[in-house]
Design a protein around this motif. Structure first.
Motif, PDB file in Angstrom:
ATOM      1  N   PHE A  61       0.803  -1.220   0.000  1.00 49.96           N
ATOM      2  CA  PHE A  61       0.000   0.000   0.000  1.00 49.96           C
ATOM      3  C   PHE A  61       0.839   1.275   0.000  1.00 49.96           C
ATOM      4  N   SER A  62       2.163   1.139  -0.056  1.00 47.93           N
ATOM      5  CA  SER A  62       3.074   2.294   0.007  1.00 47.93           C
ATOM      6  C   SER A  62       2.834   3.103   1.277  1.00 47.93           C
ATOM      7  N   VAL A  63       2.512   2.407   2.358  1.00 53.03           N
ATOM      8  CA  VAL A  63       2.252   3.036   3.651  1.00 53.03           C
ATOM      9  C   VAL A  63       3.403   2.711   4.594  1.00 53.03           C
ATOM     10  N   ILE A  64       3.964   3.737   5.208  1.00 52.87           N
ATOM     11  CA  ILE A  64       5.054   3.547   6.172  1.00 52.87           C
ATOM     12  C   ILE A  64       4.482   3.638   7.581  1.00 52.87           C
ATOM     13  N   VAL A  65       4.638   2.551   8.341  1.00 53.40           N
ATOM     14  CA  VAL A  65       4.134   2.487   9.713  1.00 53.40           C
ATOM     15  C   VAL A  65       5.318   2.422  10.667  1.00 53.40           C
ATOM     16  N   PRO A  66       5.514   3.412  11.528  1.00 55.97           N
ATOM     17  CA  PRO A  66       6.583   3.339  12.525  1.00 55.97           C
ATOM     18  C   PRO A  66       6.344   2.165  13.475  1.00 55.97           C
ATOM     19  N   GLU A  67       7.420   1.614  14.004  1.00 53.93           N
ATOM     20  CA  GLU A  67       7.301   0.443  14.866  1.00 53.93           C
ATOM     21  C   GLU A  67       6.446   0.723  16.103  1.00 53.93           C
ATOM     22  N   GLU A  68       6.477   1.964  16.601  1.00 53.46           N
ATOM     23  CA  GLU A  68       5.695   2.271  17.810  1.00 53.46           C
ATOM     24  C   GLU A  68       4.192   2.295  17.553  1.00 53.46           C
ATOM     25  N   ASP A  69       3.781   2.272  16.274  1.00 57.58           N
ATOM     26  CA  ASP A  69       2.356   2.241  15.948  1.00 57.58           C
ATOM     27  C   ASP A  69       1.849   0.830  15.685  1.00 57.58           C
ATOM     28  N   LEU A  70       2.671  -0.164  15.984  1.00 58.22           N
ATOM     29  CA  LEU A  70       2.268  -1.564  15.864  1.00 58.22           C
ATOM     30  C   LEU A  70       2.538  -2.246  17.203  1.00 58.22           C
ATOM     31  N   HIS A  71       1.482  -2.623  17.904  1.00 57.36           N
ATOM     32  CA  HIS A  71       1.599  -3.216  19.230  1.00 57.36           C
ATOM     33  C   HIS A  71       1.204  -4.688  19.171  1.00 57.36           C
ATOM     34  N   VAL A  72       2.050  -5.553  19.703  1.00 56.80           N
ATOM     35  CA  VAL A  72       1.768  -6.988  19.741  1.00 56.80           C
ATOM     36  C   VAL A  72       2.015  -7.492  21.152  1.00 56.80           C
ATOM     37  N   ARG A  73       1.042  -8.243  21.691  1.00 57.70           N
ATOM     38  CA  ARG A  73       1.184  -8.812  23.031  1.00 57.70           C
ATOM     39  C   ARG A  73       0.906 -10.312  22.973  1.00 57.70           C
ATOM     40  N   LYS A  74       1.846 -11.085  23.454  1.00 56.20           N
ATOM     41  CA  LYS A  74       1.679 -12.537  23.481  1.00 56.20           C
ATOM     42  C   LYS A  74       0.810 -12.940  24.666  1.00 56.20           C
ATOM     43  N   PHE A  75       0.123 -14.080  24.494  1.00 58.95           N
ATOM     44  CA  PHE A  75      -0.621 -14.639  25.613  1.00 58.95           C
ATOM     45  C   PHE A  75       0.337 -15.395  26.531  1.00 58.95           C
ATOM     46  N   GLN A 267      -4.689  14.307  20.506  1.00 53.99           N
ATOM     47  CA  GLN A 267      -3.295  14.733  20.578  1.00 53.99           C
ATOM     48  C   GLN A 267      -3.222  16.108  21.238  1.00 53.99           C
ATOM     49  N   LYS A 268      -2.176  16.312  22.044  1.00 54.93           N
ATOM     50  CA  LYS A 268      -2.004  17.601  22.708  1.00 54.93           C
ATOM     51  C   LYS A 268      -0.782  18.307  22.157  1.00 54.93           C
ATOM     52  N   GLU A 269      -0.926  19.580  21.935  1.00 56.76           N
ATOM     53  CA  GLU A 269       0.169  20.387  21.410  1.00 56.76           C
ATOM     54  C   GLU A 269       1.386  20.310  22.336  1.00 56.76           C
ATOM     55  N   GLY A 270       2.544  20.027  21.749  1.00 58.76           N
ATOM     56  CA  GLY A 270       3.770  19.931  22.525  1.00 58.76           C
ATOM     57  C   GLY A 270       4.036  18.571  23.115  1.00 58.76           C
ATOM     58  N   SER A 271       3.118  17.615  22.917  1.00 60.57           N
ATOM     59  CA  SER A 271       3.291  16.260  23.451  1.00 60.57           C
ATOM     60  C   SER A 271       3.402  15.263  22.300  1.00 60.57           C
ATOM     61  N   ARG A 272       4.258  14.272  22.467  1.00 62.19           N
ATOM     62  CA  ARG A 272       4.393  13.224  21.456  1.00 62.19           C
ATOM     63  C   ARG A 272       3.373  12.109  21.665  1.00 62.19           C
ATOM     64  N   LEU A 273       2.718  12.130  22.812  1.00 62.44           N
ATOM     65  CA  LEU A 273       1.739  11.097  23.125  1.00 62.44           C
ATOM     66  C   LEU A 273       0.469  11.285  22.308  1.00 62.44           C
ATOM     67  N   LYS A 274      -0.065  10.182  21.801  1.00 60.16           N
ATOM     68  CA  LYS A 274      -1.363  10.182  21.132  1.00 60.16           C
ATOM     69  C   LYS A 274      -2.290   9.269  21.929  1.00 60.16           C
TER      70      LYS A 274
END
Length: 335
Positions: A61-75, A267-274
């Motif tokens: 899809f020519s989409v770049i996803v940063p690693e921090e936007d992909l969350h995986v949790r094992k059981f 999102q808050k201005e000045g914060s990297r947190l979403k």
């Protein structure tokens, strides 16, 4: 692209500017489920899974996803799980949606079709990770699907009838929700600056007034969006997140607000947190049920100095939103 327009409909790729430096930014969220394909009992390599999926999205899809936007949790204890049971769950966020922007009135249709295409192509793919095969299932969460939620409350109305409708509707009329419930937002973003870290009713009301005319509001601490108890999870720190219920003036105002909140992050201005919150319609009649427990509404109502009373004893009153033609918030939009 961002907007704070008062009348134009908000397009799926646009950002809505709110008060207190907050904004609602578009994003595409997918829930992931990982199953074994072969009989191997080797543990899932989370890093390999992330790299494989990120590369697949870029190639397809020519989409770049940063690693921090992909969350995986094992059981936990995956060796003891049945073969048909999932071994991990995850969440994928695609935030760069600018390539879907267009001035055409068909943008909503274009974005919807693209999302369906992504789901169809990813759902069911097999990934070979260090010689072990896994199958990936994906779905759009209902909290990001306005039409799915609309269908749910319409079916609920059909099956349960009108006698249990929300207050403000006559007996026998169909049940139409007017309250949204938001979970997973930082408490400090809704607090009074340099006063408290706890969410403020006044600040919260000011922020959500951009979405429509508000009739009632409740803010409470939330221990976080609960996850599967079998899932390897990080400790949740109580008090950092809050749960917000907003009752709008009528059903149409509610629909406009819910549609804007679906498919966006805070999102808050000045914060990297979403804040990738979850939003839903109120199925429990929060404010209607609270009538039998008046102290429940009082507990989070701050005392606000009004400054216009004749005696000192009446200067502090529980905050109750009042509206007129002159003081109604102008940040409104059509959907």
């Amino acid at each position: 692209m961002s907007t704070n327009r008062s009348s134009d409909p908000l397009l799926p790729t646009e950002t809505l500017e709110l008060d207190s430096g907050l904004s609602l930014v578009p994003r595409f969220k997918l829930n992931l489920t990982v199953h074994r394909v072969d009989a191997s009992v080797k543990p899932l390599d989370e890093w390999q899974l992330k790299r494989s999926l990120i590369d697949f999205l870029k190639a397809s899809f020519s989409v770049i996803v940063p690693e921090e936007d992909l969350h995986v949790r094992k059981f936990k204890d995956i060796n003891k799980r049945k073969r048909e049971d999932p071994v991990a769950r995850g969440k994928l966020f695609i935030r760069q949606l600018g390539f879907l922007s267009t001035s055409s009135e068909d943008q909503e249709k274009k974005v919807s079709e693209w999302k369906k295409k992504v789901v169809a192509k990813i759902d069911g793919i097999e990934l070979s990770l260090v010689g072990v095969k896994f199958k990936l299932s994906v779905e759009i969460p209902q909290s990001d699907d306005f039409e799915a939620m609309r269908k749910e409350w319409e079916e609920n109305s059909a099956f349960h009838g009108g006698d249990r409708g929300y207050s403000g509707y006559f007996r026998g009329r169909k049940r139409e929700p007017d309250t949204i419930v938001l979970r997973g937002v930082p408490s400090r973003w809704f607090a009074e600056t340099r006063v408290s870290s706890k969410p403020s009713m006044l600040v919260t009301h000011t922020i959500f007034s951009a979405l429509g005319k508000i009739r009632n509001l409740d803010v409470a601490e939330d221990d976080g969006i609960r996850k599967d108890t079998d899932e390897d999870d990080e400790d949740i720190v109580p008090g950092l997140q809050c749960k917000i219920a907003v009752r709008f003036d009528d059903h149409s105002e509610f629909c406009k607000a819910l549609k804007v909140l679906c498919g966006r992050s805070l999102q808050k201005e000045g914060s990297r947190l979403k804040a990738d919150y979850e939003v839903s319609w109120d199925k429990d009649d929060v404010f209607r049920n609270a009538k039998s427990q008046p102290e429940q509404n009082i507990r989070s109502m701050p005392k606000i100095p009004t400054g216009n009373y004749r005696n000192e004893g009446a200067r502090y009153q529980p905050y109750v939103p009042r509206y007129s033609e002159n003081n109604t918030r102008s940040k409104r939009f059509k959907v």
